[in-house]
Motif scaffolding. Sequence first.
Motif, mmCIF file in Angstrom:
data_model
loop_
_atom_site.group_PDB
_atom_site.id
_atom_site.type_symbol
_atom_site.label_atom_id
_atom_site.label_comp_id
_atom_site.label_asym_id
_atom_site.label_seq_id
_atom_site.Cartn_x
_atom_site.Cartn_y
_atom_site.Cartn_z
ATOM 1 N N ALA A 883 -18.464 -1.433 -7.757
ATOM 2 C CA ALA A 883 -18.811 -2.666 -7.085
ATOM 3 C C ALA A 883 -18.478 -2.602 -5.604
ATOM 4 C CB ALA A 883 -18.063 -3.815 -7.736
ATOM 5 N N PRO A 885 -18.333 -1.725 -1.789
ATOM 6 C CA PRO A 885 -19.268 -1.255 -0.784
ATOM 7 C C PRO A 885 -18.653 -0.172 0.083
ATOM 8 C CG PRO A 885 -18.235 -3.252 -0.046
ATOM 9 C CD PRO A 885 -17.671 -2.958 -1.408
ATOM 10 N N LEU B 77 -6.414 1.719 5.696
ATOM 11 C CA LEU B 77 -7.284 2.889 5.789
ATOM 12 C C LEU B 77 -6.910 3.783 6.968
ATOM 13 C CD1 LEU B 77 -9.102 1.635 3.624
ATOM 14 C CD2 LEU B 77 -11.044 2.234 5.034
ATOM 15 N N PRO B 85 -5.278 8.558 -1.564
ATOM 16 C CA PRO B 85 -6.705 8.876 -1.701
ATOM 17 C C PRO B 85 -7.549 7.596 -1.631
ATOM 18 C CG PRO B 85 -5.419 9.843 -3.486
ATOM 19 C CD PRO B 85 -4.490 8.985 -2.713
ATOM 20 N N PRO B 86 -8.745 7.682 -1.066
ATOM 21 C CA PRO B 86 -9.577 6.494 -0.872
ATOM 22 C C PRO B 86 -9.773 5.657 -2.129
ATOM 23 C CG PRO B 86 -10.556 8.364 0.211
ATOM 24 C CD PRO B 86 -9.368 8.882 -0.529
ATOM 25 N N SER B 87 -9.942 6.300 -3.263
ATOM 26 C CA SER B 87 -10.178 5.514 -4.477
ATOM 27 C C SER B 87 -8.954 4.669 -4.813
ATOM 28 C CB SER B 87 -10.502 6.433 -5.641
ATOM 29 O OG SER B 87 -9.387 7.229 -5.942
ATOM 30 N N ARG B 88 -7.788 5.232 -4.518
ATOM 31 C CA ARG B 88 -6.548 4.502 -4.783
ATOM 32 C C ARG B 88 -6.362 3.369 -3.784
ATOM 33 N NH1 ARG B 88 -3.029 5.270 -9.226
ATOM 34 N NH2 ARG B 88 -4.757 5.992 -10.476
ATOM 35 N N ALA B 90 -8.724 1.690 -2.461
ATOM 36 C CA ALA B 90 -9.631 0.638 -2.892
ATOM 37 C C ALA B 90 -9.010 -0.136 -4.043
ATOM 38 C CB ALA B 90 -10.967 1.234 -3.307
ATOM 39 N N LEU B 91 -8.392 0.593 -4.945
ATOM 40 C CA LEU B 91 -7.771 -0.057 -6.093
ATOM 41 C C LEU B 91 -6.631 -0.978 -5.655
ATOM 42 C CD1 LEU B 91 -7.107 1.133 -9.516
ATOM 43 C CD2 LEU B 91 -5.024 0.818 -8.212
ATOM 44 N N ILE B 93 -6.228 -2.483 -2.798
ATOM 45 C CA ILE B 93 -6.749 -3.663 -2.114
ATOM 46 C C ILE B 93 -7.359 -4.623 -3.127
ATOM 47 C CG2 ILE B 93 -8.458 -4.481 -0.463
ATOM 48 C CD1 ILE B 93 -8.156 -1.677 0.895
ATOM 49 N N GLU B 94 -8.212 -4.088 -3.983
ATOM 50 C CA GLU B 94 -8.930 -4.924 -4.934
ATOM 51 C C GLU B 94 -7.958 -5.695 -5.827
ATOM 52 O OE1 GLU B 94 -12.100 -5.003 -4.580
ATOM 53 O OE2 GLU B 94 -12.883 -5.984 -6.377
ATOM 54 N N ARG B 95 -6.955 -4.988 -6.312
ATOM 55 C CA ARG B 95 -6.005 -5.654 -7.204
ATOM 56 C C ARG B 95 -5.164 -6.675 -6.451
ATOM 57 N NH1 ARG B 95 -4.513 -1.896 -11.478
ATOM 58 N NH2 ARG B 95 -6.498 -1.458 -12.492
ATOM 59 N N LEU B 164 -12.437 -5.411 2.992
ATOM 60 C CA LEU B 164 -12.837 -4.229 2.227
ATOM 61 C C LEU B 164 -12.809 -4.481 0.716
ATOM 62 C CD1 LEU B 164 -10.705 -1.714 4.302
ATOM 63 C CD2 LEU B 164 -13.063 -2.359 4.684
ATOM 64 N N LEU B 165 -13.255 -5.676 0.338
ATOM 65 C CA LEU B 165 -13.263 -5.999 -1.084
ATOM 66 C C LEU B 165 -14.583 -5.564 -1.702
ATOM 67 C CD1 LEU B 165 -11.793 -9.593 -0.883
ATOM 68 C CD2 LEU B 165 -10.596 -7.437 -1.207
ATOM 69 N N SER B 166 -14.589 -5.496 -3.016
ATOM 70 C CA SER B 166 -15.818 -5.178 -3.730
ATOM 71 C C SER B 166 -16.802 -6.335 -3.535
ATOM 72 C CB SER B 166 -15.525 -5.000 -5.206
ATOM 73 O OG SER B 166 -15.134 -6.241 -5.757
#
Lengths: 1032, 364
Positions: A883, A885, B77, B85-88, B90-91, B93-95, B164-166
């Motif tokens: 989801a 971006p 970032l 790592p970028p995926s982490r 994102a996780l 931030i999202e959480r 930088l949210l989903s």
Amino acid sequence: MPGKLKVKIVAGRHLPVMDRASDLTDAFVEVKFGNTTFKTDVYLKSLNPQWNSEWFKFEVDDEDLQDEPLQITVLDHDTYSANDAIGKVYIDIDPLLYSEAATVISGWFPIYDTIHGIRGEINVIVKVDLFNDLNRFRQSSCGVKFFCTTSIPKCYRAVIIHGFVEELVVNEDPEYQWIDRIRTPRASNEARQRLISLMSGELQRKIGLKVLEMRGNAVVGYLQCFDLEGESGLVVRAIGTACTLDKLSSPAAFLPACNSPSKEMKESPLVHPPSHGCRSTHNSPIHTATGSRLTQNFSVSVPTLIYTGMGSGSAGKEGGPFKALLRQQTQSALEQREFPFFTLTAFPPGFLVHVGGVVSARSVKLLDRIHNPDEPETRDAWWAEIRQEIKSHAKALGCHAVVGYSESTSICEEVCILSASGTAAVLNPRFLQDGTLEGCLEQRLEENLPVGCGFCHIPYDELNMPFPAHLTYCYNCRKQKVPDVLFTTIDLPTDATVVGKGCLIQARLCRLKKKAQAEANATAISNLLPFMEYEVHTQLMNKLKLKGMNALFGLRIQITVGENMLMGLASATGVYLAALPTPGGIQIAGKTPNDGSYEQHISHMQKKINDTIAKNKELYEINPPETSEELIGSPIPEPRQHSRLLRSQSESSDEVTELDLSHGKKDAFVLEIDDTDALEDVHSLLTDVPPPPGFYSCNTEIMPGINNWTSEIQMFTSVRVTRLSSLNLTNQALNKNFNDLCENLLKSLYFKLRSMIPCCLCHVNFTVSLPEDELIQVTVTAVAITFDKNQALQTTKTHVEKSLQRASTDNEELLQFPLELCSDSIPSHPFPPAKEHLESASSNSGIPAAQRDRCSSWIELIKLKAQTIRRGSIKTTVTVEKASPMGEGNFRNRSAPPCANSTVGVVKMTPLSFIPGAKITKYLGIINMFFIRETTSLREEGGVSGFLHAFIAEVFAMVRAHVAALGGNAVVSYIMKQCVFMENPNKNQAQCLINVSGDAVVFVRESDLEVVSTQHPTANCQPLCAGGEVTT
Amino acid sequence: MTSELDIFVGNTTLIDEDVYRLWLDGYSVSDAVALRVRSGILEQTGATAAVLQSDTMDHYRTFHMLERLLHAPPKLLHQLIFQIPPSRQALLIERYYAFDEAFVREVLGKKLSKGTKKDLDDISTKTGITLKSCRRQFDNFKRVFKVVEEMRGSLVDNIQQHFLLSDRLSRDYAAIVFFANNRFETGKKKLQYLSFGDFAFCAELMIQNWTLGAVGEAPTDPDSQVDDMDVDLDKEFLQDLKELKVLVADKDLLDLHKSLVCTTLRGKLTVFSEMEANFKNLSRGLVNVAAKLTHNKDVRDLFVDLVEKFVEPCRSDHWPLADVRLFLNQYSASVHSLDGFRHQALWDRYMGTLRGCLLRLYHD
């Protein structure tokens, strides 16, 4: 005027708010080198200033270029009062001074303040124009390359290994100068940081000069240390191994140096003309001395032990004329050297001929104020004394050289213990000098050295053994004599034949000591030392036997002195060398034979010990008969050798299965339980818990028996400080506390890294210090590397021709390669899916079912567990990422070159000299950084843990930033040499000093390489790496 | 023997998702350790409680250090201190920006001020969410609101860019910001049956159709009042809505409208007679809601009105959802056949959105 340094200040970002009123900052930058300072304009009201300055040019001697750091200070302009400092960046420009390394330093550097930590970042570009230096009597040594790596760096070939270089410089410690009473802590810290930076620069330059004198062009295994002697001053000392290195130009030339014909050795490609420089006077704030002034310092030399095998002796036959000839050759090569020492721990094939055993020397000294820094000869003399002792120990073992050599100190108040240790060895002379005597000897060497066991053969004369030892004929070649146990400080030679896997073995010991002053204190310590050495040795030996192993590698014994106690910590990696005899068990004998319950107790313990040995053998796969089976399957070219191996193994296997006391009588280790001490020893033996399933640990570069690393690595530092509760401690309680501390620390590490299973903790490096009366500080740095379980089981073979090994794993690599591509094509999160792919690749790939069946059930279980853990984490990230971006943007960030733009590139750090699954293509220079951090608001920063956690994270960040600015993407041979932590909770204060070093490198993933150059399919410099790629 | 200091620092920052969740949920270290013990992790890994305690402390310390950066995700970032790592990233931030349904329902549409913050205690008791977690969620709402409130351009895009949210979470935050800005009442008892998703759905439709940004033209004059294009309702549009009143005020028009709808739907609705009987009431309700939107207070009560005037009457007559859909479609379409009615475009802009909202709001 041989050099021009050019600096450009580009921009800043994330600056702290310095003006509370406007919530902004008016920042400008001072650039200082030597005594010249430039300033940028003030960039008003911004937290992200864009100075974009002109090029500031400094015209300087190359001598200064080597000594001085570039000092960049960011300040906040204040019209009415003094400008406030935001922080500083020190840049070591040494990497720009030799041609093959970095050409420009450019990137974002954290702005560091010793009180506030990192406060924003600054973008800087640094260049150096070097003019040709025609002056033959120069003081500089530009061009000499330095490596922390203790082996020949991966993209070089050793032409000549010249030998030992050492130097030390001393100065007053700014922290103890009178001026410190009136200046701020910040000023004092900065003075200290700057001084140490200057001293290391000078030290490096001086070592460089020595290397040039020896006609070398590089220092390998460079180890620089600080001794904070407090009132008596500050000593910076360094040791290393001078070499003449040759850069390997094409990837195809990555074949080991030994394969090159001997005549190549003669064309020594020395870049630098001989420089027999006379020393001109030089106004440096630091002073070294060459004179000799004797002081009436108190000093005690401690009788030291030589560690080799122990057991009941039985003399063998003579060693043959060849050995004598070889010794003669080596001797002549080494005799010219004052100290035939080598700081290397891994060697070009063929370099190491025989290993004698560990030699060590310690001496207790009383520190005295260095009255005249111009004459630091007392420190020089101290070390010379110790080195002399090491040399004589080595001689006693029939060896003329010491490898894996290192030096250390432990200081408490005015008492200092100097220690040196290494491994006595016989070396092949052809690497040591321009080959004049090679010829027939060369050939004989090749003939006479059986693969994989030669280094185990005793170098000393059996009739004149320096100590009682039990010798047998080598279990591998059956020609030469070997000891029953071998202790060394070096890494396991790559060609050694090992059965099963290795493991980390530690001996831990505390001894109380009365508080005393000066000479009485030193005497007390030196009286305790021999007992500690002996006990440490006994513990190591017991634990080694308990593991069913017969050799120790990477042995490092640290003795730490505190106010009221001494601590000993020995770490090593135990292995089972196929060439050495099977170790006997441990037999317990009681002193009071007529007591029935006592007997029962003893037999109970004996049973426990036997069970543990059996369990360990299973755990570490020390199973000689099974190994021989596997060896049949493995492509060892010589069947003759095979049969021999088989025979020896089957012999020993009988012994293993019996494991009874009759065997024990022959050469088992007898433990006498005659007092509580011994009882405690036995208990502590049995309380050591093996790592949880799926984990291995070692303190050497690589784990013997595992050779299929995947590329996920995690370097970490963990620090624990424990306060001993009671004041009237006994030795036993102290030992238990210390033992628990280390064991718990290891358990925590295993728990934290459980998501990496199956994995191995490599290069586990424990450091103990006693900062205060009741405080014990243990610092651990290590790297966790994942490996592929299936392949691990498949290839227990240890020494095979590289090409053959390569061929055998080729099918897996082929299979994995396309999978990597597809994992890369999922751009948003390259981490977990790649792992997933790997997992599935390995479990589905061409591993025959039969082989998989061989995995015992627990291994399968762990693997399954690991997979489910990973799957779980993937699921969540996928949902997030799908989801999101930013996925694509992030990917772009990651794949961008690591330097000079605003995105943050990944920089790997590892204490190892290599990066699994990747090839080092360029060495950019040495990283040697020293930081001080202090706080007067300890509680507000999260207490001692919060303070130190943040500081270590900052240190990592600064190392990474420097590497990235050099254009690198990794630090290898990283080491935290010092972490001195002091706290004063009552005053809400704490201070910490950290010194780290390593080699900045550029590495390329092997898969990428193969894409580029398919014509070099065998361009694999590391025998250990599997093809799979996972980015960390 | 006590550990004075106990830390673990990795070159790549270790993030334990389970511990992160516990931290986000506002549990203290000791509570988190207890929960982890209960999860059976000790048996799985063979670790001791002391190890778990040390591990939890360590993660909490890391999260505490990261929190400062999470307040401005782009900083996470670009920072150099933690290599993640970028995926982490994102996780993380999202959480961090994720929120609890129960919590958001309590504060949705309320002014994100300090006064409300005092009520967090009550919300915490009421929802069973820890006060710490409530505070984090509230502060997140407020922070996002503050940053994008005055910003021009698409609300969702702005949130996405600055936090930088989903996509999904950005839309949710857009709804929260939109509701907070317009102060829609969502807390009345009548509205309790509605989920955050229902409101977020309506918010999205309203942002798309009823705000200044919805008009579509890029603002040519920078001085004009288009700064909060997506956050404020189009005042002019709300004024114009008065014109719709003629649909119920003019009796002929109302009758004609009713007969058009009834003719088409006869035999197609299971609740035809109820519809026929109720038509005028329903139509009056819907049109009056439109006409009242000029007043801020009535804007706030929009959802209360919709439920009172439309949802509840239909529900009491047991209209199936399919019938509601058929009715609303026909109700808005037939207006085009009313010759005397001149505000067709206005009607479509109003009714198009309202129809979507009503269908979403119509459930038990």
